[in-house]
Design an enzyme around this catalytic site. Structure first.
Site, PDB file in Angstrom:
ATOM      1  N   GLN A 109      75.300  69.847  36.772  1.00 27.06           N
ATOM      2  CA  GLN A 109      74.321  69.347  35.797  1.00 27.06           C
ATOM      3  C   GLN A 109      74.290  70.239  34.551  1.00 27.06           C
ATOM      4  O   GLN A 109      74.026  69.753  33.456  1.00 27.06           O
ATOM      5  CB  GLN A 109      72.926  69.246  36.439  1.00 27.06           C
ATOM      6  CG  GLN A 109      71.915  68.451  35.613  1.00 27.06           C
ATOM      7  CD  GLN A 109      72.241  66.957  35.530  1.00 27.06           C
ATOM      8  OE1 GLN A 109      72.964  66.424  36.364  1.00 27.06           O
ATOM      9  NE2 GLN A 109      71.714  66.284  34.521  1.00 27.06           N
ATOM     10  N   SER A 160      67.236  67.167  37.671  1.00 27.35           N
ATOM     11  CA  SER A 160      67.913  65.869  37.830  1.00 27.35           C
ATOM     12  C   SER A 160      67.782  65.324  39.247  1.00 27.35           C
ATOM     13  O   SER A 160      67.997  66.049  40.225  1.00 27.35           O
ATOM     14  CB  SER A 160      69.399  65.990  37.477  1.00 27.35           C
ATOM     15  OG  SER A 160      70.042  64.752  37.692  1.00 27.35           O
ATOM     16  N   HIS A 178      69.907  63.497  40.495  1.00 27.04           N
ATOM     17  CA  HIS A 178      71.257  63.535  41.078  1.00 27.04           C
ATOM     18  C   HIS A 178      71.423  64.761  41.983  1.00 27.04           C
ATOM     19  O   HIS A 178      72.193  64.734  42.926  1.00 27.04           O
ATOM     20  CB  HIS A 178      72.318  63.541  39.970  1.00 27.04           C
ATOM     21  CG  HIS A 178      72.496  62.196  39.329  1.00 27.04           C
ATOM     22  ND1 HIS A 178      73.370  61.251  39.805  1.00 27.04           N
ATOM     23  CD2 HIS A 178      71.890  61.625  38.265  1.00 27.04           C
ATOM     24  CE1 HIS A 178      73.318  60.166  39.055  1.00 27.04           C
ATOM     25  NE2 HIS A 178      72.419  60.359  38.101  1.00 27.04           N
ATOM     26  N   ASP A 210      74.814  56.744  39.813  1.00 28.37           N
ATOM     27  CA  ASP A 210      75.092  55.879  38.667  1.00 28.37           C
ATOM     28  C   ASP A 210      76.181  54.897  39.076  1.00 28.37           C
ATOM     29  O   ASP A 210      77.249  55.319  39.537  1.00 28.37           O
ATOM     30  CB  ASP A 210      75.559  56.697  37.461  1.00 28.37           C
ATOM     31  CG  ASP A 210      74.493  57.652  36.959  1.00 28.37           C
ATOM     32  OD1 ASP A 210      73.301  57.420  37.243  1.00 28.37           O
ATOM     33  OD2 ASP A 210      74.853  58.632  36.286  1.00 28.37           O
ATOM     34  N   GLU A 221      67.710  52.942  32.062  1.00 34.94           N
ATOM     35  CA  GLU A 221      69.022  53.234  32.656  1.00 34.94           C
ATOM     36  C   GLU A 221      69.275  52.241  33.792  1.00 34.94           C
ATOM     37  O   GLU A 221      69.018  52.556  34.963  1.00 34.94           O
ATOM     38  CB  GLU A 221      69.081  54.671  33.203  1.00 34.94           C
ATOM     39  CG  GLU A 221      69.046  55.753  32.129  1.00 34.94           C
ATOM     40  CD  GLU A 221      69.504  57.121  32.650  1.00 34.94           C
ATOM     41  OE1 GLU A 221      69.831  57.243  33.854  1.00 34.94           O
ATOM     42  OE2 GLU A 221      69.537  58.065  31.836  1.00 34.94           O
ATOM     43  N   HIS A 223      71.248  53.598  36.915  1.00 33.40           N
ATOM     44  CA  HIS A 223      70.816  54.748  37.729  1.00 33.40           C
ATOM     45  C   HIS A 223      69.910  54.254  38.865  1.00 33.40           C
ATOM     46  O   HIS A 223      68.794  53.789  38.629  1.00 33.40           O
ATOM     47  CB  HIS A 223      70.076  55.752  36.838  1.00 33.40           C
ATOM     48  CG  HIS A 223      69.529  56.957  37.560  1.00 33.40           C
ATOM     49  ND1 HIS A 223      70.027  58.241  37.402  1.00 33.40           N
ATOM     50  CD2 HIS A 223      68.511  57.079  38.448  1.00 33.40           C
ATOM     51  CE1 HIS A 223      69.337  59.087  38.142  1.00 33.40           C
ATOM     52  NE2 HIS A 223      68.404  58.398  38.793  1.00 33.40           N
TER      53      HIS A 223
HETATM   54  N1  DAL Z   1      70.333  60.473  33.576  1.00 30.15           N
HETATM   55  C1  DAL Z   1      69.357  61.059  34.464  1.00 30.15           C
HETATM   56  C2  DAL Z   1      68.025  61.144  33.806  1.00 30.15           C
HETATM   57  C3  DAL Z   1      69.794  62.426  34.932  1.00 30.15           C
HETATM   58  O1  DAL Z   1      70.506  63.111  34.201  1.00 30.15           O
HETATM   59  O2  DAL Z   1      69.398  62.803  36.010  1.00 30.15           O
HETATM   60 ZN    ZN Z   2      71.943  58.823  36.825  1.00 28.63          ZN
END
Ligand code: DAL
Ligand code: ZN
Length: 262
Positions: A148, A174, A176, A183, A227, A230
């Protein structure tokens, strides 16, 4: 004279009849319709929308949770919980948290997710393939804290920090990094929401325990632009509850404050 009287009597009968019919229509409208038409229940729910910039209006009734749904069943703060809330006001704790992971078993896909999210994603992809003949694609599943760092830095160098913060989380913030977010498909753009895959996912992902985490018009609450690609795994019971009762975000459902900024 006699026929004039008959005509007058008919006129009087006609007027009285009209008034009776009109009164009956008004009575039906006043007494019966309100009990047939759906009403907007008074909300006892403390909505995060109240602290954001958007104001609930007549056309967007405040959603109300099912009374029997236990909102306390799982933690919103433990990063290993399927119900964890991660946003600009709620980083992962610890910030370098790493979840248990399994490799995704999908054609041509390299990447990992938490076991329950991976299984749900694989089933969703298999069902979409069976129904449409088309194969969905994973663009980005689990991302570590360090990944990240470079993902966010890449967006900042491309867009500048202000715009990057509207679409990419800073390291430690995040979803993620929980292993629960993914995604989907190659078109990482708002247009994805209008493609057959985007429409199918928006309508069906709840059945597998996923939610469209960053919905249109929710930036003041979630902190991120729309998004449609996501997806966040929260488990089937919560995804079903959010879908059925029309909650646009986890923050709104759990009564969390809006998180537009860090
Ligand atoms: N795009 C989403 C907010 C993230 O980076 O976790
Ligand atoms: Zn995402």
């Amino acid at each position: 004279v006699a026929s004039a009287r008959v005509r007058r009597n008919r006129t009087i009968v006609g007027i009285i009849g009209g008034v009776v019919v009109l009164a009956a229509i008004i009575a039906v409208a006043v007494l019966v319709l309100p009990s047939i038409l759906p009403s907007t229940p008074a909300s006892t729910h403390t909505s995060a929308a109240g602290t954001g910039t958007s104001t609930p209006t007549e056309s967007t009734p405040t959603p109300t949770p099912t009374p029997t749904f236990d909102k306390q069943a799982f933690s919103n703060t433990d990063p290993s919980s399927d119900w964890v809330i991660v946003n600009k006001q709620n980083p992962l704790n610890p910030k370098n948290y790493a979840p248990p992971l399994v490799p995704l078993n999908l054609p041509g896909v390299k990447g990992d997710m938490r076991p329950e999210a991976a299984a749900a994603l694989q089933q969703m992809f298999a069902d979409y393939k069976a129904q449409s003949g088309a194969q969905l694609t994973v663009v980005s599943p689990y991302r570590s804290y360090n990944t990240q760092v470079s993902t966010y830095a890449g967006w900042v160098s491309r867009l500048g920090q202000a715009q990057a913060d509207r679409q990419s989380a800073r390291p430690g913030f995040s979803e993620h990094q929980t292993g629960l977010a993914v995604d989907i498909d190659t078109a990482v753009s708002e247009a994805f929401g209008q493609t057959p895959a985007g429409i199918w996912l928006a309508q069906n992902s709840w059945k597998y325990g996923f939610v469209v985490r960053y919905q249109q018009g929710q930036e003041a609450i979630t902190g991120y632009e729309y998004e449609p690609w996501h997806f966040r795994y929260v488990g089937i019971p919560l995804a079903t509850e959010l879908k059925n009762d029309g909650f646009p975000s986890l923050e709104t459902f759990f009564g969390y404050p809006a998180a537009p900024n860090y």
